[in-house]
Design an enzyme around this catalytic site. Structure first.
Site, PDB file in Angstrom:
ATOM      1  N   SER A 117     -29.210 -54.093  24.173  1.00  0.00           N
ATOM      2  CA  SER A 117     -29.324 -52.995  25.142  1.00  0.00           C
ATOM      3  C   SER A 117     -30.706 -52.339  25.139  1.00  0.00           C
ATOM      4  CB  SER A 117     -28.279 -51.918  24.846  1.00  0.00           C
ATOM      5  OG  SER A 117     -26.981 -52.453  24.883  1.00  0.00           O
TER       6      SER A 117
HETATM    7  C1  LIG Z   1     -24.895 -54.985  26.109  1.00  0.00           C
HETATM    8  S1  LIG Z   1     -24.174 -56.272  25.178  1.00  0.00           S
HETATM    9  C2  LIG Z   1     -24.570 -56.065  23.473  1.00  0.00           C
HETATM   10  C3  LIG Z   1     -25.063 -54.739  22.993  1.00  0.00           C
HETATM   11  C4  LIG Z   1     -25.085 -54.664  21.503  1.00  0.00           C
HETATM   12  N1  LIG Z   1     -24.518 -53.409  21.098  1.00  0.00           N
HETATM   13  C5  LIG Z   1     -26.448 -54.912  20.926  1.00  0.00           C
HETATM   14  O1  LIG Z   1     -27.022 -53.986  20.350  1.00  0.00           O
HETATM   15  O2  LIG Z   1     -26.936 -56.040  21.007  1.00  0.00           O
HETATM   16  C6  LIG Z   1     -22.429 -55.900  25.231  1.00  0.00           C
HETATM   17  C7  LIG Z   1     -21.563 -56.879  24.488  1.00  0.00           C
HETATM   18  O3  LIG Z   1     -20.193 -56.531  24.717  1.00  0.00           O
HETATM   19  C8  LIG Z   1     -19.448 -57.717  24.561  1.00  0.00           C
HETATM   20  N2  LIG Z   1     -18.079 -57.478  25.079  1.00  0.00           N
HETATM   21  C9  LIG Z   1     -17.657 -57.412  26.360  1.00  0.00           C
HETATM   22  N3  LIG Z   1     -16.328 -57.154  26.398  1.00  0.00           N
HETATM   23  C10 LIG Z   1     -15.915 -57.046  25.098  1.00  0.00           C
HETATM   24  C11 LIG Z   1     -14.659 -56.782  24.481  1.00  0.00           C
HETATM   25  N4  LIG Z   1     -13.533 -56.599  25.206  1.00  0.00           N
HETATM   26  N5  LIG Z   1     -14.588 -56.747  23.119  1.00  0.00           N
HETATM   27  C12 LIG Z   1     -15.703 -56.969  22.377  1.00  0.00           C
HETATM   28  N6  LIG Z   1     -16.929 -57.226  22.906  1.00  0.00           N
HETATM   29  C13 LIG Z   1     -17.031 -57.255  24.251  1.00  0.00           C
HETATM   30  C14 LIG Z   1     -20.269 -58.753  25.298  1.00  0.00           C
HETATM   31  O4  LIG Z   1     -19.934 -60.067  24.929  1.00  0.00           O
HETATM   32  C15 LIG Z   1     -21.701 -58.342  24.887  1.00  0.00           C
HETATM   33  O5  LIG Z   1     -22.164 -59.078  23.781  1.00  0.00           O
END
Ligand SMILES: C[S@@+](CC[C@H](N)C(=O)[O-])C[C@H]1O[C@@H](n2cnc3c(N)ncnc32)[C@H](O)[C@@H]1O
Length: 201
Positions: free
Chosen positions: A47
């Site tokens: 992010s």
């Molecule tokens: C913006 S990205 C990663 C941000 C992360 N916090 C970082 O610092 O890299 C959001 C993530 O949420 C995950 N995601 C989406 N739906 C999800 C769910 N129901 N449970 C867990 N992860 C989920 C996606 O696969 C993605 O890797």
């Protein structure tokens, strides 16, 4: 659109202690100082730093808190949360994409913070697979929940995982939402700004 708010000095200290470049792919590492989301594969991103600062400032994590990080991706937010809780706390990262859960877990492990971990999303070990497991109900209640993917509606399953006095920061339908649950279970929702996120699936 995003709004810049005053960063909590504890969040600034966490950013200084946990460099973003350790949570990027080789090809993206050179852009670590850019204030924009960076690709981590599987159509997902590490992010935008300003967004993470704002979310962590709103989350108000304290030493010793039990924290859930939904959408741990690269592991960066899990590590930042671990710095904020310190070793007296516990941070559980959960990630939907198994490869990212594995890679993010390795990035996190390189920092030696045994009070933090990342696991793939899904039912607890030994229970049948099925849709609809959101968060980590088996480890609830949590003092704080950070969600880094956008929900269409506030998910009751995550509100249920907040303890009394707990707070969740989650993007819902384009607005960042701060969800407070008090000791008698009353839930208050405040919408604080417009942000773009990958969808919560
Ligand atoms: C913006 S990205 C990663 C941000 C992360 N916090 C970082 O610092 O890299 C959001 C993530 O949420 C995950 N995601 C989406 N739906 C999800 C769910 N129901 N449970 C867990 N992860 C989920 C996606 O696969 C993605 O890797």
């Amino acid at each position: 659109m995003k709004s810049q708010r005053a960063t909590d000095p504890r969040v600034s200290a966490a950013f200084a202690a946990i460099p973003r470049k350790g949570f990027l792919t080789d090809s993206e590492r050179r852009y670590a100082d850019k204030d924009r989301p960076l690709p981590i594969g599987h159509g997902q991103t590490n992010s935008q730093p300003t967004t993470v600062r704002n979310m962590l400032t709103l989350l108000d994590v304290r030493s010793g808190h039990r924290v859930l990080d939904v959408g741990s991706g690269s592991g960066w937010t899990t590590a930042l949360l671990g710095h904020l809780t310190g070793p007296a706390g516990r941070v559980y990262g959960v990630e939907l994409v198994p490869d990212l859960a594995e890679w993010g877990g390795r990035n996190l492990a390189s920092l030696g913070m045994p009070w933090t971990s990342i696991q793939p999303a899904g039912p607890p070990a030994g229970q049948p697979a099925g849709d609809g497991v959101l968060g980590l109900p088996e480890h609830a209640p949590f003092d704080r929940i950070l969600v880094s993917a956008e929900a269409r509606k506030l998910p009751p399953a995550l509100v249920d995982q907040l303890g009394g006095g707990g707070r969740m920061v989650i993007p819902v339908a384009g607005r960042l939402s701060v969800v407070d649950r008090d000791a008698d279970g009353t839930v208050d929702v405040r919408r604080v700004g417009h942000y773009a996120f990958v969808p919560l699936r």
